[in-house]
Motif scaffolding. Structure first.
Motif, short mmCIF file in Angstrom:
data_model
loop_
_atom_site.label_atom_id
_atom_site.label_comp_id
_atom_site.label_asym_id
_atom_site.label_seq_id
_atom_site.Cartn_x
_atom_site.Cartn_y
_atom_site.Cartn_z
N SER A 108 0.82 -1.21 0.00
CA SER A 108 0.00 0.00 0.00
C SER A 108 0.86 1.26 0.00
O SER A 108 0.52 2.26 -0.64
CB SER A 108 -0.93 0.01 1.22
OG SER A 108 -1.85 -1.05 1.14
N MET A 109 1.99 1.22 0.71
CA MET A 109 2.87 2.38 0.74
C MET A 109 3.40 2.68 -0.66
O MET A 109 3.42 3.83 -1.11
CB MET A 109 4.04 2.12 1.69
CG MET A 109 3.67 2.09 3.15
SD MET A 109 5.15 1.67 4.15
CE MET A 109 4.45 1.74 5.80
N ILE A 110 3.87 1.63 -1.35
CA ILE A 110 4.41 1.83 -2.70
C ILE A 110 3.32 2.28 -3.65
O ILE A 110 3.54 3.12 -4.53
CB ILE A 110 5.10 0.55 -3.19
CG1 ILE A 110 6.33 0.25 -2.32
CG2 ILE A 110 5.51 0.68 -4.66
CD1 ILE A 110 7.02 -1.06 -2.65
N HIS A 111 2.11 1.74 -3.49
CA HIS A 111 0.99 2.15 -4.33
C HIS A 111 0.75 3.65 -4.19
O HIS A 111 0.61 4.37 -5.19
CB HIS A 111 -0.27 1.38 -3.93
CG HIS A 111 -1.50 1.83 -4.64
ND1 HIS A 111 -2.32 2.83 -4.12
CD2 HIS A 111 -2.06 1.46 -5.81
CE1 HIS A 111 -3.32 3.04 -4.95
NE2 HIS A 111 -3.20 2.23 -5.98
N ASP A 112 0.70 4.15 -2.97
CA ASP A 112 0.48 5.58 -2.74
C ASP A 112 1.64 6.42 -3.28
O ASP A 112 1.43 7.45 -3.93
CB ASP A 112 0.30 5.86 -1.25
CG ASP A 112 -1.00 5.26 -0.70
OD1 ASP A 112 -1.81 4.78 -1.50
OD2 ASP A 112 -1.17 5.27 0.54
#
Length: 299
Positions: A108-112
Motif C-alpha cells: 500500500s505504501m508503494i501504491h500511494d
C-alpha cells in the motif's frame, strides 16, 4: 580549467566578441577577459587574436569549440538529472523489508508513493529479521527499512517512524481443524502441528512464547522462505501463525484465517538514517505516515 571558463569562451564565440558576450553574461568585460586569459594559461595556448575590438579565433580556439560544447552539454545534462531526482521526476529508492511486511503495508505504501511520483523506482531488498533491516539501513545498503517487532521500535542506531500494528492470526487449510470458528484461544493450539519462520522473526517468537507457557504444540516445519508457508499449510503439513498482512492472500488461496485470542500484535515501523535522506526517501516516509494516520486499526 573549469566549466565557467568554457561557458565564457563559447559566449565570445557565439556573440562575436568580448563586449557582446559580457553583456549577454551580465558580467563586466574585464572580468570576462581575465577568465578567458586564465583558460588560455591553463591550456598553454592563445584562443583569440585580439585585433582592436575584434576577437578572432586562433587555430587552438577553433579546436576547442566542439569539446567545450560537449563539456557544457554534459554539465547541463548532469544538472537536469540531479534536478529531476530532487523534484522526484525520476530516481531510485532502496527499501529493505521483512517478508510479511513486504506483503502489507509495503504494498500500500508503494501504491500511494508511485501514484504521486511514478518516475521514482522503488527497489525492495529482502531482510528476514528486524536486526537485518536495521543493519542494512545503518550501513547504507538501503535508505529505508520496514520492520515488525514485539517490543519498542529501534531508536539507538536509526530514526524510527511508527506506521501501525498487525495482530497474529492462524492460517488453516480448508479441511483443517476449527471448522466453523472465526477465532480460537491460543490454548487451542495444544496438539497442533505448526509451520514457523526462523528465530529472530516475530512469528517464531510468538510460537516460542506459547511453548514456554505450556501450550504443547509441535513445530512441523521451519522455513526461511516465507513464500513456502502458505503452500505448506494448503498441503496439510501444519497450521501457521502469521500476521494479519497475510489474511487476504491466504483467503484468496482457499485457506481459512482465524483470529487468535487474546489479541497479540507486532509494532510496524519504518526506519531510516537520522540525517542525509534523499528527497525520495523523505517523500516516502511522509506518504507512509499519512497512510498510517488515516488507516483504521487492524481488528
Amino acid at each position: 580549467m573549469d566549466i565557467r571558463q568554457l561557458e565564457y569562451f563559447l559566449a565570445i564565440v557565439d556573440h562575436g566578441g568580448f563586449n557582446r558576450a559580457a553583456s549577454a553574461l551580465y558580467v563586466s568585460q574585464p572580468s570576462l577577459s581575465q577568465t578567458v586569459q586564465g583558460l588560455e594559461r591553463d591550456l598553454g595556448s592563445e584562443l583569440f587574436h585580439r585585433i582592436g575590438r575584434r576577437a578572432v579565433l586562433t587555430e587552438a580556439g577553433r579546436a576547442l569549440i566542439e569539446p567545450a560544447r560537449a563539456a557544457v552539454r554534459s554539465l547541463e545534462t548532469a544538472r537536469a538529472s540531479v534536478a529531476a531526482v530532487h523534484e522526484l521526476r525520476e530516481g531510485r529508492l532502496d527499501v529493505a523489508a521483512m517478508p510479511s511486511q513486504a506483503v502489507e503495508p509495503l504494498t500500500s505504501m508503494i501504491h500511494d508513493f508511485s501514484g504521486r511520483w511514478p518516475g521514482v523506482s522503488v527497489v525492495i531488498k529482502a531482510a528476514f529479521t528486524s536486526r537485518d533491516v536495521v543493519d542494512m539501513v545503518r550501513t547504507g545498503a538501503v535508505e529505508l527499512g520496514l520492520l515488525a517487532t514485539s517490543g519498542p521500535l529501534p531508536e539507538k542506531e536509526v530514526a524510527s517512524y511508527p506506521v501501525g500494528q498487525q495482530r497474529f492470526v492462524l492460517v488453516v487449510p480448508p479441511d483443517g481443524p476449527f471448522g466453523g470458528q472465526q477465532a480460537i484461544s491460543n490454548r487451542e493450539l495444544t496438539g497442533q502441528r505448526l509451520i514457523v519462520g526462523q528465530r529472530g522473526t516475530g512469528m517464531r517468537a510468538y510460537v516460542d512464547g506459547l511453548l514456554e507457557q505450556g501450550v504443547a504444540c509441535t513445530i512441523a516445519a521451519e522455513t526461511e522462505h516465507r513464500v513456502a508457508i502458505l503452500p505448506l499449510v494448503l498441503a496439510g503439513v501444519g497450521l501457521a501463525v502469521v500476521t494479519e498482512s497475510w489474511r487476504v492472500m491466504a483467503e484468496r488461496a482457499g485457506a481459512r484465517v482465524l483470529d487468535i485470542e487474546p489479541r497479540t500484535t507486532l509494532s510496524i515501523g519504518l526506519v531510516s538514517r537520522r540525517t542525509g535522506l534523499s528527497r525520495a526517501a523523505e517523500a516516502f516516509v511522509a506518504t507512509a505516515l499519512r497512510r498510517g494516520a488515516t488507516d483504521k486499526p487492524a481488528l
